[in-house]
Design a protein around this motif. Sequence first.
Motif, PDB file in Angstrom:
ATOM      1  N   THR A  15      35.726  43.248  44.871  1.00  0.00           N
ATOM      2  CA  THR A  15      36.531  43.567  46.046  1.00  0.00           C
ATOM      3  C   THR A  15      36.844  42.280  46.775  1.00  0.00           C
ATOM      4  OG1 THR A  15      35.434  45.679  46.215  1.00  0.00           O
ATOM      5  CG2 THR A  15      36.639  44.938  48.149  1.00  0.00           C
ATOM      6  N   PHE A  16      38.140  41.993  46.918  1.00  0.00           N
ATOM      7  CA  PHE A  16      38.532  40.796  47.665  1.00  0.00           C
ATOM      8  C   PHE A  16      38.572  41.125  49.140  1.00  0.00           C
ATOM      9  CE2 PHE A  16      40.532  39.787  43.532  1.00  0.00           C
ATOM     10  CZ  PHE A  16      39.920  38.564  43.318  1.00  0.00           C
ATOM     11  N   ALA A  17      38.098  40.181  49.960  1.00  0.00           N
ATOM     12  CA  ALA A  17      38.216  40.346  51.405  1.00  0.00           C
ATOM     13  C   ALA A  17      39.687  40.543  51.706  1.00  0.00           C
ATOM     14  CB  ALA A  17      37.688  39.118  52.117  1.00  0.00           C
ATOM     15  N   GLY A  28      39.071  45.635  52.436  1.00  0.00           N
ATOM     16  CA  GLY A  28      39.399  44.771  51.313  1.00  0.00           C
ATOM     17  C   GLY A  28      40.130  45.467  50.187  1.00  0.00           C
ATOM     18  N   TYR A  29      40.438  44.666  49.168  1.00  0.00           N
ATOM     19  CA  TYR A  29      41.214  45.151  48.035  1.00  0.00           C
ATOM     20  C   TYR A  29      40.321  45.144  46.806  1.00  0.00           C
ATOM     21  CZ  TYR A  29      44.808  45.217  44.405  1.00  0.00           C
ATOM     22  OH  TYR A  29      45.575  45.526  43.333  1.00  0.00           O
ATOM     23  N   THR A  30      40.089  46.311  46.245  1.00  0.00           N
ATOM     24  CA  THR A  30      39.244  46.399  45.058  1.00  0.00           C
ATOM     25  C   THR A  30      40.100  46.185  43.822  1.00  0.00           C
ATOM     26  OG1 THR A  30      37.763  47.908  46.176  1.00  0.00           O
ATOM     27  CG2 THR A  30      37.625  47.826  43.780  1.00  0.00           C
ATOM     28  N   ALA A  31      39.980  44.997  43.223  1.00  0.00           N
ATOM     29  CA  ALA A  31      40.809  44.678  42.065  1.00  0.00           C
ATOM     30  C   ALA A  31      40.234  45.323  40.812  1.00  0.00           C
ATOM     31  CB  ALA A  31      40.901  43.166  41.897  1.00  0.00           C
ATOM     32  N   VAL A  32      38.915  45.229  40.655  1.00  0.00           N
ATOM     33  CA  VAL A  32      38.255  45.735  39.449  1.00  0.00           C
ATOM     34  C   VAL A  32      37.152  46.680  39.864  1.00  0.00           C
ATOM     35  CG1 VAL A  32      36.891  45.083  37.438  1.00  0.00           C
ATOM     36  CG2 VAL A  32      38.745  43.604  38.196  1.00  0.00           C
ATOM     37  N   GLY A  49      46.544  44.450  29.618  1.00  0.00           N
ATOM     38  CA  GLY A  49      46.744  45.281  30.796  1.00  0.00           C
ATOM     39  C   GLY A  49      47.977  44.803  31.517  1.00  0.00           C
ATOM     40  N   PRO A  50      48.549  45.651  32.358  1.00  0.00           N
ATOM     41  CA  PRO A  50      49.764  45.266  33.067  1.00  0.00           C
ATOM     42  C   PRO A  50      49.517  44.079  33.987  1.00  0.00           C
ATOM     43  CG  PRO A  50      48.944  47.396  33.836  1.00  0.00           C
ATOM     44  CD  PRO A  50      48.142  47.023  32.648  1.00  0.00           C
ATOM     45  N   THR A  51      50.558  43.335  34.293  1.00  0.00           N
ATOM     46  CA  THR A  51      50.469  42.165  35.165  1.00  0.00           C
ATOM     47  C   THR A  51      49.863  42.542  36.516  1.00  0.00           C
ATOM     48  OG1 THR A  51      52.427  41.315  34.100  1.00  0.00           O
ATOM     49  CG2 THR A  51      51.822  40.308  36.170  1.00  0.00           C
ATOM     50  N   GLY A  52      48.960  41.722  36.995  1.00  0.00           N
ATOM     51  CA  GLY A  52      48.377  41.952  38.312  1.00  0.00           C
ATOM     52  C   GLY A  52      47.273  42.973  38.320  1.00  0.00           C
ATOM     53  N   CYS A  53      46.789  43.386  37.142  1.00  0.00           N
ATOM     54  CA  CYS A  53      45.789  44.460  37.138  1.00  0.00           C
ATOM     55  C   CYS A  53      44.385  43.913  37.324  1.00  0.00           C
ATOM     56  CB  CYS A  53      45.877  45.273  35.847  1.00  0.00           C
ATOM     57  SG  CYS A  53      45.205  44.436  34.416  1.00  0.00           S
ATOM     58  N   GLY A  54      44.176  42.635  37.127  1.00  0.00           N
ATOM     59  CA  GLY A  54      42.839  42.086  37.343  1.00  0.00           C
ATOM     60  C   GLY A  54      42.244  41.438  36.110  1.00  0.00           C
ATOM     61  N   LYS A  55      43.088  41.042  35.180  1.00  0.00           N
ATOM     62  CA  LYS A  55      42.590  40.406  33.952  1.00  0.00           C
ATOM     63  C   LYS A  55      41.974  39.045  34.261  1.00  0.00           C
ATOM     64  CE  LYS A  55      46.703  40.525  31.936  1.00  0.00           C
ATOM     65  NZ  LYS A  55      47.515  41.128  33.009  1.00  0.00           N
ATOM     66  N   SER A  56      42.712  38.218  35.004  1.00  0.00           N
ATOM     67  CA  SER A  56      42.181  36.897  35.349  1.00  0.00           C
ATOM     68  C   SER A  56      40.906  37.022  36.172  1.00  0.00           C
ATOM     69  CB  SER A  56      43.216  36.089  36.131  1.00  0.00           C
ATOM     70  OG  SER A  56      44.371  35.897  35.357  1.00  0.00           O
ATOM     71  N   THR A  57      40.895  38.016  37.042  1.00  0.00           N
ATOM     72  CA  THR A  57      39.713  38.234  37.866  1.00  0.00           C
ATOM     73  C   THR A  57      38.492  38.482  36.991  1.00  0.00           C
ATOM     74  OG1 THR A  57      41.134  39.195  39.551  1.00  0.00           O
ATOM     75  CG2 THR A  57      38.787  39.644  39.725  1.00  0.00           C
ATOM     76  N   LEU A  58      38.646  39.336  35.982  1.00  0.00           N
ATOM     77  CA  LEU A  58      37.538  39.619  35.070  1.00  0.00           C
ATOM     78  C   LEU A  58      37.054  38.359  34.367  1.00  0.00           C
ATOM     79  CD1 LEU A  58      38.160  42.927  33.105  1.00  0.00           C
ATOM     80  CD2 LEU A  58      36.268  42.330  34.619  1.00  0.00           C
TER      81      LEU A  58
HETATM   82  N1  LIG Z   1      41.530  35.449  45.753  1.00  0.00           N
HETATM   83  C1  LIG Z   1      42.144  36.649  45.868  1.00  0.00           C
HETATM   84  N2  LIG Z   1      42.216  37.254  47.067  1.00  0.00           N
HETATM   85  C2  LIG Z   1      42.819  38.474  47.205  1.00  0.00           C
HETATM   86  N3  LIG Z   1      43.383  39.128  46.200  1.00  0.00           N
HETATM   87  C3  LIG Z   1      43.343  38.593  44.968  1.00  0.00           C
HETATM   88  C4  LIG Z   1      42.730  37.317  44.730  1.00  0.00           C
HETATM   89  N4  LIG Z   1      42.852  37.020  43.415  1.00  0.00           N
HETATM   90  C5  LIG Z   1      43.509  38.055  42.856  1.00  0.00           C
HETATM   91  N5  LIG Z   1      43.801  39.000  43.776  1.00  0.00           N
HETATM   92  C6  LIG Z   1      44.483  40.282  43.517  1.00  0.00           C
HETATM   93  O1  LIG Z   1      43.775  40.954  42.508  1.00  0.00           O
HETATM   94  C7  LIG Z   1      44.675  41.558  41.609  1.00  0.00           C
HETATM   95  C8  LIG Z   1      44.393  41.097  40.208  1.00  0.00           C
HETATM   96  O2  LIG Z   1      44.745  39.726  40.062  1.00  0.00           O
HETATM   97  P1  LIG Z   1      44.647  38.969  38.669  1.00  0.00           P
HETATM   98  O3  LIG Z   1      43.274  39.135  38.145  1.00  0.00           O
HETATM   99  O4  LIG Z   1      45.113  37.576  38.856  1.00  0.00           O
HETATM  100  O5  LIG Z   1      45.698  39.771  37.783  1.00  0.00           O
HETATM  101  P2  LIG Z   1      46.201  39.506  36.292  1.00  0.00           P
HETATM  102  O6  LIG Z   1      45.829  40.749  35.542  1.00  0.00           O
HETATM  103  O7  LIG Z   1      47.672  39.350  36.341  1.00  0.00           O
HETATM  104  O8  LIG Z   1      45.524  38.285  35.777  1.00  0.00           O
HETATM  105  C9  LIG Z   1      46.074  41.233  42.067  1.00  0.00           C
HETATM  106  O9  LIG Z   1      46.598  42.328  42.771  1.00  0.00           O
HETATM  107  C10 LIG Z   1      45.889  40.055  42.982  1.00  0.00           C
HETATM  108  O10 LIG Z   1      46.842  40.082  43.994  1.00  0.00           O
END
Ligand SMILES: Nc1ncnc2c1ncn2[C@@H]1O[C@H](COP(=O)(O)OP(=O)(O)O)[C@@H](O)[C@H]1O
Lengths: 276, 266
Positions: A15-17, A28-32, A49-58
């Motif tokens: 969860t991002f602040a 906050g925003y729960t990405a994963v 997964g679709p763009t912006g879904c949280g792949k890089s985050t994982l």
């Molecule tokens: N540091 C951050 N703070 C807040 N939101 C973030 C941050 N990094 C990523 N996000 C959000 O988390 C979601 C997933 O991002 P990301 O993992 O980069 O997606 P992708 O699947 O394209 O790699 C996106 O909606 C992005 O806006």
Amino acid sequence: MAITAALTLDNISVTFASGSGHLSQANGYTAVKNTTLHIADGEFVSVVGPTGCGKSTLLNIAAGLLCQSLGEVKIFGEPLNGINTKAGYMFQAESLMPWRSALGNVIAGLEFRGVGKPDAIRQGEAWLERVGLAGFGARYPHQLSGGMRKRVALAQMLILNPKIMLMDEPFSALDIQTRQLMENELLQLWEADKKSVLFITHDLEEAISLSDRVIVLSAGPATHPIGEFVINLPRPRDVAEIRMTPRFLELHEQIWSAMKEEVRKGYQQTKNKLVG
Amino acid sequence: MKKTPLWFWQIALLITLFAFWHLLTAPGLLPTFYFENDDKAAFFFGEPLRIFKVIWIWFLEGEIYPHLWVTMTETVLAFGIGTLLGLAVGLWLGLSQFASQIADPYIKAANAMPRVILAPIFMVWFGLGIWSKVALGVTLVFFIVFFNVYQGVKEVSPVVLNNVRMLGASQSQLLRHVYLPSATSWVFSSLHTSVGMAFVGAVVGEYLGSAKGVGYLIHQAEGTFDINTVFAGILVLTVFALLLDYVVTFAENRLLKWRPGQSETI
Ligand SMILES: Nc1ncnc2c1ncn2[C@@H]1O[C@H](COP(=O)(O)OP(=O)(O)O)[C@@H](O)[C@H]1O
Ligand SMILES: [Mg+2]
């Protein structure tokens, strides 16, 4: 007894602040959310997964660059604290140090580990040759093409002989020919001494042609895996040729039908974000 | 057809300017049209030929060398000390958010202050020798370098930073291999300005009070209304400023060859 996986993400939530841009939930925003995945030793796993879904985050979680909100990361059974020293990371964006030559970039990791300069340079030259850049060691990143920079980044990661390779859409910026070349090179290097690979991509064809297993993520927010497909295509593979085989098309059809709905949702959400 | 080289026109312009100057100031060449007296133009604006003669004698008899040496020493010292201080403080404040938040208003205030007024104070503190001039130059150079380093640290690519961390760099290796090179490139981009400022600090300091230096020579000549010597001093300073600038460009090209610039083709 179960064999310990090289990499385990156990019930991870991130969860991002609450920042700007999101339909700001107060907390906050729960990405994963509640994501579990295992990668066996020597296994090549792709995550699509679709763009912006949280792949890089994982991937950042697996690398230890980002700290998960809930859950646990295990590397060969050991809980991860801080940077994942067993992993190499290939980034989506430009990651080379612009003030170092190609060779300087490749041997940076060795230098940080205190390997002597002559030894490091010898290994660096060998790796440059292995990725097809013999003779380009003195060039600076801005003097190389995009594909060459990716090769340098690949050598930079592989010279440290990481047990786990984390790759974030490494070839997405390349044209299709260069990309297939690099994919084949990657497969050859990987088959030479099997490392565990977690490969992120938004390109399903790339995922199928490279991997042992493909994991499909749902659209965000609260991304989680929605399907897992074993790719039992024969190896060694040629990524261009394998795309023509009936088995490939069959797998593609099968995975795509699972993904379609999520891609549509992801697109819709991105559009709403822009409008709203 | 071969193009006439650029330097030809540059030198032609220089000669034209001096010829024009000579024509307007030399007594008896042109009928007077502004001053009632033929000698007045020369008194106010000097005469190029006499100016060259002053310079010629300075260099021939060696009177100028100790003065130039002092001015250059002050410039180099001010530049070196100012750059090191700016680099250190810039890195420190760039990396520590807490420190930078506390220091922010003070840095802004110190930068907004016209620092030339500090010259007399520095003379009281450091005497009439070179160190009061060096101090003035340092206050001028410091802020240019500081702001650039601060910016450089803030603008390090987070991807490069994460990559280097994944390659196993420790905190001090990050500083040495990422922050420092990044900051240095920003320092270099401001090098021309900061060398110029070091020079200004030295000359203004000498002008305001000293016993040596080209600024002192100019001040002396002004005391006796010797306009030709004043202009001679200005010309010598200009040429040396230009030389300094060439040295900087040379260093820049050597040290920043990793930076994408104009692509070279042959
Ligand atoms: N540091 C951050 N703070 C807040 N939101 C973030 C941050 N990094 C990523 N996000 C959000 O988390 C979601 C997933 O991002 P990301 O993992 O980069 O997606 P992708 O699947 O394209 O790699 C996106 O909606 C992005 O806006
Ligand atoms: Mg991404």
